[in-house]
Structure formats: C-alpha cells, structure tokens
Design an enzyme around this catalytic site. Structure first.
Site, PDB file in Angstrom:
ATOM      1  N   HIS A  33      24.673 -30.548 -16.644  1.00 53.43           N
ATOM      2  CA  HIS A  33      25.454 -30.520 -17.886  1.00 53.43           C
ATOM      3  C   HIS A  33      24.949 -31.658 -18.777  1.00 53.43           C
ATOM      4  O   HIS A  33      24.035 -32.406 -18.388  1.00 53.43           O
ATOM      5  CB  HIS A  33      26.956 -30.643 -17.579  1.00 53.43           C
ATOM      6  CG  HIS A  33      27.288 -31.779 -16.668  1.00 53.43           C
ATOM      7  ND1 HIS A  33      27.115 -33.101 -17.017  1.00 53.43           N
ATOM      8  CD2 HIS A  33      27.763 -31.799 -15.393  1.00 53.43           C
ATOM      9  CE1 HIS A  33      27.484 -33.877 -16.026  1.00 53.43           C
ATOM     10  NE2 HIS A  33      27.874 -33.118 -15.004  1.00 53.43           N
ATOM     11  N   HIS A  36      24.287 -35.150 -17.177  1.00 57.23           N
ATOM     12  CA  HIS A  36      22.981 -35.306 -16.514  1.00 57.23           C
ATOM     13  C   HIS A  36      21.861 -35.407 -17.552  1.00 57.23           C
ATOM     14  O   HIS A  36      20.955 -36.230 -17.439  1.00 57.23           O
ATOM     15  CB  HIS A  36      22.666 -34.080 -15.645  1.00 57.23           C
ATOM     16  CG  HIS A  36      23.614 -33.819 -14.525  1.00 57.23           C
ATOM     17  ND1 HIS A  36      24.450 -32.728 -14.498  1.00 57.23           N
ATOM     18  CD2 HIS A  36      23.841 -34.486 -13.367  1.00 57.23           C
ATOM     19  CE1 HIS A  36      25.148 -32.726 -13.378  1.00 57.23           C
ATOM     20  NE2 HIS A  36      24.809 -33.786 -12.668  1.00 57.23           N
TER      21      HIS A  36
HETATM   22  P1  AMP Z   1      25.559 -35.554  -9.578  1.00 53.76           P
HETATM   23  O1  AMP Z   1      24.726 -34.361  -9.879  1.00 53.76           O
HETATM   24  O2  AMP Z   1      27.026 -35.311  -9.712  1.00 53.76           O
HETATM   25  O3  AMP Z   1      25.166 -36.225  -8.279  1.00 53.76           O
HETATM   26  O4  AMP Z   1      25.238 -36.630 -10.708  1.00 53.76           O
HETATM   27  C1  AMP Z   1      23.928 -37.079 -10.931  1.00 53.76           C
HETATM   28  C2  AMP Z   1      23.951 -38.230 -11.889  1.00 53.76           C
HETATM   29  O5  AMP Z   1      24.533 -37.820 -13.124  1.00 53.76           O
HETATM   30  C3  AMP Z   1      24.800 -39.419 -11.397  1.00 53.76           C
HETATM   31  O6  AMP Z   1      24.125 -40.625 -11.730  1.00 53.76           O
HETATM   32  C4  AMP Z   1      26.072 -39.275 -12.185  1.00 53.76           C
HETATM   33  O7  AMP Z   1      26.753 -40.493 -12.379  1.00 53.76           O
HETATM   34  C5  AMP Z   1      25.544 -38.723 -13.495  1.00 53.76           C
HETATM   35  N1  AMP Z   1      26.622 -38.058 -14.227  1.00 53.76           N
HETATM   36  C6  AMP Z   1      27.408 -37.051 -13.781  1.00 53.76           C
HETATM   37  N2  AMP Z   1      28.333 -36.730 -14.706  1.00 53.76           N
HETATM   38  C7  AMP Z   1      28.124 -37.557 -15.766  1.00 53.76           C
HETATM   39  C8  AMP Z   1      28.753 -37.735 -17.024  1.00 53.76           C
HETATM   40  N3  AMP Z   1      29.785 -36.991 -17.400  1.00 53.76           N
HETATM   41  N4  AMP Z   1      28.277 -38.688 -17.851  1.00 53.76           N
HETATM   42  C9  AMP Z   1      27.218 -39.462 -17.488  1.00 53.76           C
HETATM   43  N5  AMP Z   1      26.583 -39.345 -16.309  1.00 53.76           N
HETATM   44  C10 AMP Z   1      27.024 -38.403 -15.451  1.00 53.76           C
END
Ligand code: AMP
Length: 279
Positions: A33, A36
């Site tokens: 999204h 990311h």
């Molecule tokens: P994930 O796919 O949930 O493991 O997230 C991958 C990376 O994206 C991690 O560093 C999260 O902190 C970051 N991330 C996920 N959601 C958001 C968001 N809404 N805003 C900023 N970074 C995000």
C-alpha cells in the site's frame, strides 16, 4: 525490474550494485500500500539502487495468528514497485530462508518484552532474525522502515548497534488513509463496520495530543480517556500505553516525546498505531 527468488543470485547482484553507490533496501511482507511505497520512493530518491523484499516470514507469526490467510498479490505488488522505480524485488521461499536444520536465532531482550512482545511471544525473535538475514544477504547500506511499527523499528535500530551492522536504518513517517486510519495490509480484513470503528485509534491518538496540549501530564488519565472512547466505538483493547521513546518502558508523567502506543482488536483483526504526544 527484476524479480529474483534465489539467495545467492541476490547476494552477488547486491555486491555488484554496491559498486555504483549506496544500496537501499526495503523489507516488506507484500500486499503493498502507499505506506510501503513511501519507503520505496524515499529509497529510490536517496540511493542509485533499491532492492525490495517480499517475504511473509513464518517465524514472526504465532500458532494462532494469520500466517495462512495473510493477504498476498505478487503480480500487483510487482506492478506498483515498477512504477516507483525499484530495480529489484527479492522473493525468497520459506524453505530457502529456513532450510532443514536451521537453528540460529536473534533474540531481542528487554525491548521485546513489552507492548506487542507481551501479546505476541516470539514475534520479535522472528522479526530480528529475518531482518538480520536480509541485511546479510543484501549488504544494504540503508534500510527504510516505517514508524507505524514503532517497537519493531526501535528493536531493529538496537540490533544494528548491538551487532555492529554496517546498515543505517532510516525511519519513515506513518502514511494514513484520508480519514486518518494508518495504512496496513491487515486493514483488508476489516468489514465496513469494523473499518468505521477502527478510526477510533487515530481519534484516540489525536485526543491524547489534545489533552497533552491542554496541560494534562498524568498518563493514567490520558490512557483512561482514550480507552473509554475506543471501547465505546467497539474496539477490544490489547494495550494502550504511554512509553519512553527509547526504552519503551511505561511512564507515568507525560513529556513531549512520550510515545502513545496502541494495539486494539476490531472483530478478529488486531491493529496497531502510535504517535508522539507532541507534534
Ligand atoms: P510489513 O509489510 O507490514 O512488514 O511492513 C513493511 C514495512 O512497511 C515496515 O517497515 C512497516 O513499518 C512499513 N509500513 C507499514 N505500514 C506503514 C504505514 N502506514 N506507513 C509507513 N510505513 C508503513
């Protein structure tokens, strides 16, 4: 844009990319999204080459968590990453990351014993282990991570210091939907009424800021107010805490950099969010 599964191929690719300058790396679990993509865009801006990993890491899911149902859509993700200018996507398999005989873990200690670490035992062991492996594979100079997962970020920054890793973690702001809900792959689990209820997280954080602005310094009172408004909206609270931004230990008296940390269930979906008490 190249999609690569093989670990040794990515390893040699990354070493040759580093001859062109710094290598940026964005670890994700996919189903991308704008949150990311904001990390990817920042990396693309700041480094000649960016590698993004997509790997739903089994070792960070508990036995009763959503590993099997975690949303996945590699084709769509690849299209989005291409638009952002990421050159390389690393999509290893669980079998290659955790082959038979795998036996070595990174176990964060105090920072992982609070907040999400309490309700998700073993979660941060899985996170720290996979991220160290990914840093070793990519040899990335800069790794971009979201403040959305504040505890994860804090634990990994400590890991980089403690284990003398040559990788700088760049913390990126939380990206929100237009109504304020923090973007998350897990938001796709919410039905329309849970989606409405989930806004109480953001409203709760704003309320905490407002109380602080008005001079309230008692964390107990701030937490009680927010707890009530989230519960009234239908959320089931896992935790609401005011913590020191470095130690992640609960504090009683609020200061400007005190971090308000929330984990709340809406239906079966557990969402997290956080904010500093002063903007
Ligand atoms: P994930 O796919 O949930 O493991 O997230 C991958 C990376 O994206 C991690 O560093 C999260 O902190 C970051 N991330 C996920 N959601 C958001 C968001 N809404 N805003 C900023 N970074 C995000």
């Amino acid at each position: 844009m190249q999609i690569i599964q093989d670990i040794s191929l990515v390893k040699s690719l990354c070493r040759s990319l580093k001859q062109e300058g710094s290598l940026g790396f964005v670890p994700t679990m996919g189903y991308l999204h704008e949150g990311h993509l904001s990390l990817v865009k920042q990396s693309v801006k700041e480094n000649p080459n960016t590698v993004v990993s997509i790997f739903v890491n089994p070792s960070q899911f508990g036995p009763n968590e959503d590993l099997a149902t975690y949303p996945r859509d590699l084709e769509r993700d690849a299209g989005l990453l291409k638009e952002c200018g990421a050159g390389y996507v690393f999509t290893p398999t669980a079998q290659t990351m955790y082959p038979d005989g795998f036996d070595t873990w990174v176990v964060p200690d105090k920072l992982a014993s609070v907040l999400c670490g309490k309700s998700r035992p073993g979660h941060f062991r899985g996170v720290a282990t996979i991220v160290l492996k990914l840093i070793n594979i990519t040899a990335a100079d800069h790794m971009y991570m979201g403040l959305k997962d504040y505890q994860q970020l804090r634990i990994l920054k400590q890991m980089v210091i403690d284990l003398h890793l040559d990788c700088e973690i760049v913390a990126c702001p939380i990206v929100r939907e237009s109504d304020g809900l923090a973007m998350s792959s897990r938001n796709s689990y919410l039905n329309p009424s849970e989606r409405k209820q989930a806004l109480s997280l953001y409203h709760g954080l704003l309320k905490a800021r407002e109380l602080f602005e008005q001079g309230e310094r008692d964390c107990g009172r701030i937490i009680e107010t927010i707890k009530k408004s989230i519960q009234d909206s239908g959320g089931r609270i896992d935790y609401i805490e005011c913590v020191n931004p470095l130690s992640l230990q609960s504090v009683q008296e609020a200061e400007a950099d005190t971090r308000m940390m929330l984990a709340v269930y809406f239906g079966k979906t557990r969402l997290i969010d956080n904010m500093a008490l002063k903007a």
